[in-house]
Design a protein around this motif. Structure first.
Motif, mmCIF file in Angstrom:
data_model
loop_
_atom_site.group_PDB
_atom_site.id
_atom_site.type_symbol
_atom_site.label_atom_id
_atom_site.label_comp_id
_atom_site.label_asym_id
_atom_site.label_seq_id
_atom_site.Cartn_x
_atom_site.Cartn_y
_atom_site.Cartn_z
ATOM 1 N N UNK A 64 5.291 5.347 -10.170
ATOM 2 C CA UNK A 64 4.925 6.524 -9.423
ATOM 3 C C UNK A 64 6.426 7.110 -8.995
ATOM 4 N N UNK A 65 6.562 8.343 -9.812
ATOM 5 C CA UNK A 65 7.851 9.268 -9.847
ATOM 6 C C UNK A 65 8.248 9.316 -8.694
ATOM 7 N N UNK A 66 7.165 9.659 -7.662
ATOM 8 C CA UNK A 66 7.487 10.298 -6.541
ATOM 9 C C UNK A 66 7.377 9.602 -5.102
ATOM 10 N N UNK A 67 6.554 8.665 -5.463
ATOM 11 C CA UNK A 67 6.089 7.676 -4.131
ATOM 12 C C UNK A 67 7.120 6.686 -4.143
ATOM 13 N N UNK A 68 7.656 5.899 -5.143
ATOM 14 C CA UNK A 68 8.671 4.890 -4.913
ATOM 15 C C UNK A 68 8.073 3.486 -4.757
ATOM 16 N N UNK A 69 8.609 2.435 -4.800
ATOM 17 C CA UNK A 69 8.016 1.275 -4.523
ATOM 18 C C UNK A 69 7.804 0.707 -3.268
ATOM 19 N N UNK A 70 8.769 1.232 -2.276
ATOM 20 C CA UNK A 70 8.469 0.792 -1.062
ATOM 21 C C UNK A 70 7.135 0.920 -0.263
ATOM 22 N N UNK A 71 6.246 1.893 -1.028
ATOM 23 C CA UNK A 71 5.080 2.187 -0.334
ATOM 24 C C UNK A 71 3.930 0.967 -0.852
ATOM 25 N N UNK A 72 4.443 0.122 -1.630
ATOM 26 C CA UNK A 72 3.342 -1.108 -2.081
ATOM 27 C C UNK A 72 2.904 -1.925 -0.835
ATOM 28 N N UNK A 73 1.607 -1.967 -0.981
ATOM 29 C CA UNK A 73 0.783 -2.730 0.028
ATOM 30 C C UNK A 73 1.328 -4.141 -0.225
ATOM 31 N N UNK A 74 1.005 -4.907 1.070
ATOM 32 C CA UNK A 74 1.296 -6.531 1.132
ATOM 33 C C UNK A 74 0.164 -7.298 0.246
ATOM 34 N N UNK A 75 0.688 -8.009 -0.643
ATOM 35 C CA UNK A 75 -0.142 -8.660 -1.530
ATOM 36 C C UNK A 75 -0.437 -10.222 -1.300
ATOM 37 N N UNK A 76 -1.440 -10.770 -1.362
ATOM 38 C CA UNK A 76 -1.602 -12.158 -0.972
ATOM 39 C C UNK A 76 -1.696 -12.917 -2.355
ATOM 40 N N UNK A 77 -1.536 -14.152 -2.438
ATOM 41 C CA UNK A 77 -1.245 -15.050 -3.299
ATOM 42 C C UNK A 77 -2.436 -15.012 -4.381
ATOM 43 N N UNK A 78 -3.646 -15.060 -3.774
ATOM 44 C CA UNK A 78 -4.988 -15.143 -4.556
ATOM 45 C C UNK A 78 -5.001 -13.996 -5.249
#
Length: 517
Positions: free
Chosen positions: A297-311
């Motif tokens: 996402x060219x404008x959003x950036x990676x810091x906006x990724x939601x937390x992800x659980x293992x499963x």
């Protein structure tokens, strides 16, 4: 067991949760693992309910009797651990989910811990493995505690759809590939191998000493094109190609080196079906498998990724060829090099029991398996300290960090590269970006060969202070006409600021060659 093809994304979140729970229950029921020096083991011990002339190593087989109570061994050449001049080993590691180096490295930090390995921890009842065992000779089948972890990890992540699969440790994927080629190919028969038209240069160099000729399959933004593979094999002319019809396919399905492309699930199914049709065996090299990223996402950036659980992380991975393998025609190569430490020189293969048995026979007369100190350090971290959940949490964090690096490189490309002549597809896995230059727009084409133009840009870029890999270095069939002009850039190690400077310097070299203001 469900057929893996029946599920669009491998197994579900709930199934992954159940697999994790089953592993914990089996461990609790089995109790402490008792395995002495050079203990023999196979994956079957830990799972849920080239050359036919190579015999098993006689001395290695004899060590299985060492577990007999009261046995005094005068039969093997195992040195006494009393004379090993290493009494203790300590190293500091992060505590999941806190993986920041700056936070964990201090001895007083609560986000890091110091691990100690003593010489006689097993005898003292402190641990299931120690230096007296790991510093001695071992089996080519690997250290039992580490093999247990790898077996459970393979079952948890890939879950091969047949019963008699096995794992075997390797000294890294290059060594594993070299052994595999020796097992399956013979230069005297004129054997050949198929791979992508642009492939890992070291893999290609591994074939040369063995006299095995590689042939390249045309690619698109999802890897090998099925129609190209089918056409090549259906119309194979042994006399014209001076090689037998290939029976081996070597591929890097996820974040392919050098192109960075990732095969979709549908593409993998198509390739697998064609290998069934033409009776091809698949060597699946997957060092970047866990670095599967969200779309750029060219404008959003990676810091906006939601937390992800293992499963969710596991269920979201594109299924491996191993997961799709209903015939036992896949040998998967895994490695700790890209996700932990390259210098460990430890990885593993997974394949049918018949293939792994032959692989072990080769290892017994070659490298005899990975270093014992590497194995115990990895086991101490991955199993005794982190556990499966901790390791998977590490992989999630690693993937997120590489996503940030990828986005920084792509942002620099968007800003500085002349898009009139340079194009690229944002990678969704791995460490590499494949830049395509439109050679038809070069002012000296076609009077000047593509390789000369590529070389000029490369040399100018080096003079400008940036090093990128030339696409021609990765061509599977360098004697054939080039299909394009490419450069490989990596976002593996440079900082965001350094990558920005590097792309500006590369852009300057391209603009000078193309005479772009």
């Amino acid at each position: 067991m469900n057929h893996p093809a029946a599920l669009s994304n491998g197994t579900t979140v709930s199934e992954k949760r159940k697999l994790l729970s089953n592993i914990r229950e089996r461990r609790a029921k089995a109790g402490k693992l008792v395995a002495g020096v050079a203990a023999a083991c196979t994956s079957d011990t830990f799972k849920a309910p080239v050359s036919q002339s190579r015999p098993p190593c006689i001395l290695k087989q004899a060590t299985r009797h060492l577990k007999n109570p009261g046995l005094v061994s005068l039969g093997g050449g195992l040195p006494s651990s009393e004379y090993f001049p290493f009494y203790e080993c300590t190293f500091r590691v992060p505590i999941p989910p806190h993986f920041s180096e700056s936070d964990a490295i201090s001895p007083d930090s609560a986000t890091g811990q110091t691990i100690t390995i003593g010489k006689y921890d097993v005898q003292a009842g402190i641990s299931e493995c120690d230096l007296s065992i790991s510093l001695n000779y071992g089996q080519a089948t690997g250290s039992p505690p580490l093999i247990r972890f790898i077996t459970e990890h393979t079952e948890l992540v890939y879950n091969p759809p047949y019963a008699d699969w096995q794992v075997c440790p390797t000294v890294g994927s290059t060594g594993a590939l070299e052994q595999t080629i020796r097992m399956f190919c013979d230069r005297e028969r004129g054997d050949s191998i198929l791979t992508e038209e642009y492939s890992f240069s070291t893999a290609l160099e591994t074939l040369v000493p063995q006299g095995i000729k590689p042939f390249g399959i045309q690619m698109d933004d999802q890897g090998p094109i099925p129609e190209s593979l089918d056409e090549m094999l259906s119309s194979w002319d042994e006399k014209a190609r001076e090689a037998r019809k290939p029976h081996l396919l070597y591929t890097v399905p996820s974040g392919q080196n050098p192109t960075g492309v990732t095969q979709s699930l549908e593409r993998r199914r198509c390739i697998y079906a064609l290998c069934q049709k033409h009776d091809m065996y698949i060597v699946e090299d997957e060092p970047y498998y866990f670095l599967q990223m969200p779309p750029y996402q060219a404008k959003q950036g990676s810091d906006q990724q939601a937390p992800e659980d293992i499963e969710s992380f596991l269920a979201g991975l594109i299924p491996s060829y191993l997961t799709l393998d209903v015939d036992g025609r896949v040998l998967r190569m895994d490695s700790f090099s890209k996700v932990l430490v390259p210098g460990s020189r430890v990885g593993w293969i997974t394949a049918s029991a018949q293939v792994v048995e032959r692989f072990i026979r080769h290892a017994e007369v070659a490298n005899q398996g990975p270093s014992g100190i590497s194995q115990i350090m990895l086991w101490k971290l991955l199993d005794e300290t982190w556990g499966h959940e901790g390791y998977l949490t590490w992989l999630i964090d690693l993937k997120n960090n590489y996503t940030k690096r990828r986005d920084a490189l792509l942002a620099a490309c968007d800003e500085f590269l002349p898009k009139t002549v340079v194009s690229w597809t944002p990678p969704t896995t791995g460490m590499f970006l494949w830049l395509k230059l439109d050679y038809s727009q070069h002012p000296e084409y076609p009077s000047r060969p593509i390789e000369d133009i590529e070389g000029e840009i490369f040399e100018q870029a080096v003079q400008n202070g940036v090093l990128c890999a030339r696409g021609s270095w990765f061509r599977t069939e360098p004697s054939t006409p080039a299909s394009g002009m490419f450069f490989r850039a990596t976002f593996a190690s440079a900082s965001a600021k350094a990558m920005g400077i590097a792309i500006q310097r590369l852009s300057q070299a391209i603009r000078e060659s193309y005479r772009i203001e």
